[in-house]
Design an enzyme around this catalytic site. Structure first.
Site, PDB file in Angstrom:
ATOM      1  N   CYS A  80       0.815  -1.219   0.000  1.00 29.27           N
ATOM      2  CA  CYS A  80       0.000   0.000   0.000  1.00 29.27           C
ATOM      3  C   CYS A  80       0.845   1.264   0.000  1.00 29.27           C
ATOM      4  O   CYS A  80       0.483   2.273  -0.611  1.00 29.27           O
ATOM      5  CB  CYS A  80      -0.940  -0.005   1.198  1.00 29.27           C
ATOM      6  N   ASN A  91      -8.372   4.243  -1.825  1.00 30.36           N
ATOM      7  CA  ASN A  91      -7.720   3.051  -1.306  1.00 30.36           C
ATOM      8  C   ASN A  91      -7.082   2.271  -2.454  1.00 30.36           C
ATOM      9  O   ASN A  91      -7.233   2.632  -3.627  1.00 30.36           O
ATOM     10  CB  ASN A  91      -8.736   2.184  -0.549  1.00 30.36           C
ATOM     11  N   HIS A  97      -1.409   1.101   7.294  1.00 35.40           N
ATOM     12  CA  HIS A  97      -1.893   1.197   5.912  1.00 35.40           C
ATOM     13  C   HIS A  97      -1.658   2.606   5.395  1.00 35.40           C
ATOM     14  O   HIS A  97      -1.820   3.587   6.132  1.00 35.40           O
ATOM     15  CB  HIS A  97      -3.387   0.864   5.878  1.00 35.40           C
TER      16      HIS A  97
END
Length: 391
Positions: free
Chosen positions: A154, A356, A332
């Site tokens: 990520c 995201n 994240h």
């Protein structure tokens, strides 16, 4: 009625509205309750497998995945009960991962927000009020939602998303740059602070900016496509650790890798996108008004948060209590693209709009909204942006 104080009249009216909502409206928007027994859940599992193209190697694996799926149905029902429709949760492609597997495979190891030198921080220059809402996604500054798959990459998606936005902010055509180049080639580290980029095991966007500075540029997604998190699907790669990979800070590398699929073989500097140069990077302080100001001024921003409750997020403004979403445990990295407010009979909630990297079927078409102004889940603690050279 005429003899009642005006404040009491307003309070009575609000109470009546709340009662009306609870009695008639709330049941209509409440999420469906999933079956929690195996017999009723099995047809749902078969439908879910088809929808998400899930194929398991043998019946034993499928049986174990069904048990996980069944437990996750209970988790989703519990979350919908706890959040009472203000945020809704539902099945998605992550439903065959237990919460521990989700944390281990998709999220990064938990870490504290980095502390930067004072010179890194952008000085606020707000002289007037900010607009009530703002969104870069409708201004050709944000590329399409991607899916990191079964990899803790990520941080690379977040860094590349920011660089893509910075490139577009210079008036250049919106371009998909290579996330895989960052995952494969970035072995940056800051030993003194105990921070490093670790490929599929996590990293920091600000170190990724430093890698691009050192490398001299980036290839495009098309030239150096993403393969690390495809989970065995066609096109999956078994990449060796990046040059400079720090085993002390990152842990042991993957046990098997293929050098022909790795940075030393694949990277082609002749394919670096013309004109793209990262010359520096900046940080934004934790004041969320300052963050909104810099979002408008600089473009989409890289941010980090605690995401352990986001696995089954579906819709709404994510507003978990702090004791279940520790802002000091970041795991994240995502891309901040906008903000706004949502009005309801209970009042107004300010939110961030965030891109995201779990695919366009997750959440609100690949995005989610989070409560703005209270530092939820540490969303305001690691905000950064690359600075590109103007050519």
């Amino acid at each position: 009625k005429g003899n009642l104080p005006q404040r009491f009249q307003k309070m009575t009216f609000r109470i009546l509205l709340c009662l009306l909502f609870c009695a008639f409206i709330s049941p209509l928007i409440r999420c469906e309750k999933y079956p929690e027994d195996a017999e009723s859940a099995l047809p749902l599992f078969q439908k879910w497998k088809s929808e998400h193209n899930k194929i398991y190697r043998n019946h034993m694996i499928e049986r174990s995945k069904f048990k996980v799926f069944l437990e996750n149905l209970k988790v989703i029902n519990e979350l919908n009960g706890q959040f009472q429709g203000k945020t809704t949760f539902g099945l998605n492609h992550l439903a065959d991962l237990s919460q521990k597997e989700f944390s281990r495979i998709v999220l990064m190891p938990k870490r504290r927000a980095p502390v930067f030198e004072k010179e890194r921080y952008v000085r606020s220059s707000l002289s007037g009020s900010l607009p009530d809402s703002f969104d870069w996604t409708n201004q050709s500054k944000v590329t399409a939602v991607k899916d990191q798959g079964a990899a803790g990459s990520c941080w690379a998606f977040s860094a590349i998303g920011n660089i893509e936005g910075q490139w577009a902010m210079m008036g250049k055509p919106l371009t998909n740059f290579s996330v895989e180049q960052i995952v494969d080639c970035d072995g940056m580290e800051d030993v003194a602070k105990g921070e490093a980029d670790c490929g599929v095991f996590g990293g920091w966007p600000f170190l990724a900016y430093q890698y691009v500075m050192r490398a001299g540029g980036l290839e495009t997604w098309e030239d150096y496509w993403y393969c690390s998190g495809l989970g065995g699907a066609p096109g999956t790669c078994e990449v060796c650790p990046a040059p400079g990979y720090n085993t002390t800070l990152c842990g042991p590398p993957i046990p098997y890798c293929n050098m022909s699929q790795s940075c030393v073989t694949k990277l082609d500097v002749s394919k670096f996108h013309p004109g793209l140069k990262v010359m520096s990077w900046k940080a934004i302080d934790q004041n969320e008004t300052s963050i909104a100001e810099q979002l408008i001024k600089l473009g989409p921003l890289s941010v980090a948060l605690n995401a352990e409750l986001l696995q089954f997020y579906h819709h709404g403004i994510f507003d978990p209590p702090s004791f279940v979403c520790d802002p000091k445990n970041l795991d994240h990295a995502v891309l901040l693209v906008g903000y706004g407010s949502e009005k309801s009979i209970f009042g107004t909630k300010d939110y961030w709009k965030i891109k995201n990297s779990w695919g366009p079927k997750w959440g609100e078409n690949g995005y989610f909204r989070m409560l703005r102004g209270q530092g939820k889940c540490g969303i305001n603690t690691a905000v950064t942006s690359a600075v590109l050279a103007r050519m």
